[in-house]
Design a protein around this motif. Structure first.
Motif, mmCIF file in Angstrom:
data_model
loop_
_atom_site.group_PDB
_atom_site.id
_atom_site.type_symbol
_atom_site.label_atom_id
_atom_site.label_comp_id
_atom_site.label_asym_id
_atom_site.label_seq_id
_atom_site.Cartn_x
_atom_site.Cartn_y
_atom_site.Cartn_z
ATOM 1 N N TYR A 1 -0.419 15.120 -3.172
ATOM 2 C CA TYR A 1 0.520 14.208 -3.282
ATOM 3 C C TYR A 1 1.573 14.052 -2.272
ATOM 4 C CZ TYR A 1 3.933 11.029 -5.542
ATOM 5 O OH TYR A 1 5.101 10.032 -5.924
ATOM 6 N N ALA B 1 0.146 5.135 4.666
ATOM 7 C CA ALA B 1 -0.269 4.830 3.469
ATOM 8 C C ALA B 1 -1.839 5.290 3.094
ATOM 9 C CB ALA B 1 -0.203 3.553 3.106
ATOM 10 N N ALA B 2 -2.643 5.482 3.928
ATOM 11 C CA ALA B 2 -4.023 5.940 3.803
ATOM 12 C C ALA B 2 -4.042 7.585 3.549
ATOM 13 C CB ALA B 2 -4.832 5.368 5.026
ATOM 14 N N ASP B 3 -3.710 8.075 4.448
ATOM 15 C CA ASP B 3 -3.602 9.616 4.165
ATOM 16 C C ASP B 3 -2.263 10.113 3.396
ATOM 17 O OD1 ASP B 3 -1.771 10.225 6.194
ATOM 18 O OD2 ASP B 3 -3.403 10.337 7.523
ATOM 19 N N GLY B 4 -1.246 9.428 3.321
ATOM 20 C CA GLY B 4 -0.232 9.994 2.425
ATOM 21 C C GLY B 4 1.016 10.460 3.422
ATOM 22 N N THR B 5 0.604 10.667 4.571
ATOM 23 C CA THR B 5 1.653 11.533 5.443
ATOM 24 C C THR B 5 3.095 10.685 5.202
ATOM 25 O OG1 THR B 5 -0.056 11.987 7.107
ATOM 26 C CG2 THR B 5 2.227 12.167 7.632
ATOM 27 N N PHE C 1 -8.733 1.559 6.543
ATOM 28 C CA PHE C 1 -7.594 2.107 5.446
ATOM 29 C C PHE C 1 -8.608 3.057 4.367
ATOM 30 C CE2 PHE C 1 -5.883 1.944 1.322
ATOM 31 C CZ PHE C 1 -4.684 2.551 1.410
ATOM 32 N N ASN D 1 -9.833 6.367 6.183
ATOM 33 C CA ASN D 1 -8.994 7.240 6.332
ATOM 34 C C ASN D 1 -8.075 7.512 4.792
ATOM 35 O OD1 ASN D 1 -9.426 7.251 9.213
ATOM 36 N ND2 ASN D 1 -7.864 6.242 9.603
ATOM 37 N N ARG D 2 -8.657 7.132 3.858
ATOM 38 C CA ARG D 2 -7.819 7.178 2.791
ATOM 39 C C ARG D 2 -8.197 8.420 2.081
ATOM 40 N NH1 ARG D 2 -8.098 2.630 -2.326
ATOM 41 N NH2 ARG D 2 -5.965 3.460 -3.333
ATOM 42 N N LYS D 3 -7.179 9.224 1.548
ATOM 43 C CA LYS D 3 -7.354 10.153 0.688
ATOM 44 C C LYS D 3 -6.736 9.898 -0.759
ATOM 45 C CE LYS D 3 -7.876 14.363 3.147
ATOM 46 N NZ LYS D 3 -9.023 13.623 3.974
ATOM 47 N N ARG E 1 0.706 3.872 -2.701
ATOM 48 C CA ARG E 1 0.734 5.341 -2.537
ATOM 49 C C ARG E 1 1.707 6.247 -3.167
ATOM 50 N NH1 ARG E 1 0.521 10.099 -2.056
ATOM 51 N NH2 ARG E 1 -0.633 11.399 -0.944
ATOM 52 N N PHE E 2 2.958 5.909 -3.493
ATOM 53 C CA PHE E 2 3.811 6.800 -3.808
ATOM 54 C C PHE E 2 3.824 6.709 -5.108
ATOM 55 C CE2 PHE E 2 8.229 6.537 -5.609
ATOM 56 C CZ PHE E 2 8.528 7.846 -5.169
ATOM 57 N N LEU E 3 3.556 5.372 -6.088
ATOM 58 C CA LEU E 3 3.571 5.626 -7.397
ATOM 59 C C LEU E 3 2.196 5.802 -7.978
ATOM 60 C CD1 LEU E 3 5.492 2.227 -7.607
ATOM 61 C CD2 LEU E 3 6.499 4.299 -8.081
ATOM 62 N N LEU E 4 1.175 5.749 -7.471
ATOM 63 C CA LEU E 4 -0.121 6.081 -7.711
ATOM 64 C C LEU E 4 -0.418 5.177 -8.976
ATOM 65 C CD1 LEU E 4 -0.474 9.941 -6.958
ATOM 66 C CD2 LEU E 4 -1.455 8.212 -5.779
ATOM 67 N N ASP E 5 -0.877 5.967 -10.071
ATOM 68 C CA ASP E 5 -1.342 5.026 -11.243
ATOM 69 C C ASP E 5 0.015 4.787 -11.959
ATOM 70 O OD1 ASP E 5 -3.878 5.433 -10.318
ATOM 71 O OD2 ASP E 5 -4.500 7.078 -11.758
ATOM 72 N N VAL F 1 5.864 10.362 0.270
ATOM 73 C CA VAL F 1 6.561 10.557 -1.021
ATOM 74 C C VAL F 1 7.943 10.939 -0.344
ATOM 75 C CG1 VAL F 1 6.700 12.418 -2.701
ATOM 76 C CG2 VAL F 1 4.414 11.357 -2.173
ATOM 77 N N LYS F 2 8.288 11.585 0.500
ATOM 78 C CA LYS F 2 9.404 11.691 1.339
ATOM 79 C C LYS F 2 10.280 10.455 1.484
ATOM 80 C CE LYS F 2 11.483 14.147 5.492
ATOM 81 N NZ LYS F 2 12.536 14.366 4.722
ATOM 82 N N LYS G 1 0.942 -1.302 -0.102
ATOM 83 C CA LYS G 1 0.377 -0.110 0.167
ATOM 84 C C LYS G 1 1.032 1.178 -0.012
ATOM 85 C CE LYS G 1 -4.764 -1.196 1.408
ATOM 86 N NZ LYS G 1 -4.689 -2.423 1.277
ATOM 87 N N ILE H 1 2.674 14.963 1.226
ATOM 88 C CA ILE H 1 2.483 15.659 2.602
ATOM 89 C C ILE H 1 3.547 15.366 3.499
ATOM 90 C CG2 ILE H 1 0.829 15.808 4.574
ATOM 91 C CD1 ILE H 1 -1.017 14.237 2.614
ATOM 92 N N GLU H 2 4.374 16.276 3.791
ATOM 93 C CA GLU H 2 5.611 16.055 4.674
ATOM 94 C C GLU H 2 4.956 16.532 6.208
ATOM 95 O OE1 GLU H 2 9.256 17.040 3.294
ATOM 96 O OE2 GLU H 2 8.842 16.270 1.376
#
Lengths: 220, 161
Positions: free
Chosen positions: B136, A158-162, B122, B125-127, A37-41, A165-166, A33, B138-139
């Motif tokens: 994309y 992985a759900a909200d993306g926090t 999941f 809470n998922r965006k 989330r990092f690679l998206l589509d 990417v970093k 997951k 978020i830090e």
């Protein structure tokens, strides 16, 4: 091995460098997951079911250079509590994940780390606390595993993306830096051994072909 | 017909699902027998049959298939000789994650069940990429300094690492 993944030559056009990054951690901690989330589509995973393995390819840029990244993700192989040596082979960085909701996945980090270091004593390794969206309070607590080993440590979701990417961008940078600077001793030894092995084989073959015991010049 | 489902339960003998509903300011009770049901029946199928039954359909609109299936599971447990507490315990267990469980040791089917339970949170809470507030990258910094309270998971393993 029929499905043996490519050697680390930048095979796709344009890439100046190629690195391999492996994911480790228990079942259901969210490794796939995080990658998705990092690679998206942009992801096109390649399932190598024979090896319980999923590969994701990604094109990145590091300091202006095009980098081809192979992410290796387990597909159930972690259930054997250990990975096949080929999983670690020539990896340049490792992302080690646990689930902040499940203590056992944190406890198992030391086993994963031990195995990683058996095969790759030097590569950069990032410790990742996933699923912080389930309980944000955990981010106010200290997790000493990473600190004790002086490893970088990230709280992610992985759900909200926090911080996802970093995490991956930093892992890619670490992998590239490692590959360019390490001159990994074991890698060089392995390479020597492999080419040595090939030479020996071809000599053996030629011995069988012609019976004359003529000496051949070493083919290098 | 304005009927609002209020409560839905189960009666063991004879096996039935009981619905308390409100109609024109009056509370009413409807008993719906679960027919041809045994300890070997498929609860998913039984729940669907009940929900699609032409006589009950209108009353059960406000009751989820999932709840009906759970009620059938209680019936099934009873027919199989389980106590109500046992059956309820099993249902409860299937919907929660045991944080101590080592999921590396589960087979595919059991692991898939756990994953689907965790997927609920999941997804909640998922965006998603298509959400208007999707970002994309978020830090967020979470400093790990010495003052923080321990997670409590390190204690026993101080010497291990």
């Amino acid at each position: 091995m029929a499905e043996r993944p490519r050697e680390d030559v930048p095979s796709e056009a344009g890439a100046e460098e190629a690195v391999k990054i492996i994911c480790l951690g228990d079942s259901a901690v969210g490794k796939s997951k995080l990658l998705e989330r990092f690679l998206l589509d942009g992801f096109r995973p390649q399932q190598l079911s024979t090896f319980a393995l999923t590969l994701y390819q990604h094109h990145a840029r590091v300091d202006g250079k095009a980098v081809l990244v192979d992410f290796w993700d387990t597909a159930g192989q972690e259930r054997f509590q250990s990975m096949h040596p080929s999983y670690y082979h020539k990896a340049h960085a490792c992302i080690m994940v646990f689930d902040v909701q499940r203590k056992v996945t944190y406890k198992n980090l030391s086993n994963w780390y031990k195995e990683l270091r058996e095969f790759r004593p030097e590569i950069p390794c990032i410790v990742v606390a996933n699923k912080i969206d389930a309980d944000m309070k955990v981010t106010q607590k200290s997790f000493n595993f990473a600190r004790k080993l002086s490893l970088p440590f990230y709280f992610v979701s992985a759900a909200d993306g926090t911080n996802v990417v970093k995490l991956f961008n930093d892992a890619i940078k670490l992998a590239v830096t490692y590959k360019q600077n390490s001159g990994d001793f074991m890698d060089e030894v392995m390479q020597e051994l492999e080419s040595f092995d090939l030479e020996k084989k071809s000599e053996d073959l030629s011995d069988q072909e012609d019976s004359s015991p003529e000496e051949k010049p070493p083919s290098s | 017909m304005a009927c609002v489902a209020k409560k839905c339960g189960v009666r063991f003998q004879p096996p039935s699902v009981i619905l308390i509903y409100k109609e024109k300011d009056k509370f009413r009770r409807r008993v719906m027998p679960v027919r041809n049901f045994s300890q070997f029946s498929d609860c998913g199928v039984a729940a669907e049959q009940l929900k699609n039954n032409p006589r009950h359909k209108a009353y059960l609109e406000g009751v989820s298939l999932r709840q009906l299936e759970k009620l059938c599971r209680l019936l099934k447990g009873h027919l199989g000789g389980e106590s109500l507490a046992e059956s309820l315990g099993k249902l409860q267990q299937e919907e929660t994650i045991d944080p101590e469980e080592d999921m590396n040791k589960l087979d595919d089917e059991e692991l898939a069940k756990r994953k689907s339970i965790m997927d609920e949170l999941f997804e909640k809470n998922r965006k998603k990429k298509d959400d208007p507030d999707f970002i994309y990258d978020i830090e967020v910094e979470f400093p790990q300094d010495e003052q923080l309270e321990s997670c409590g998971w390190d204690a026993e393993s101080c010497e291990e690492v």
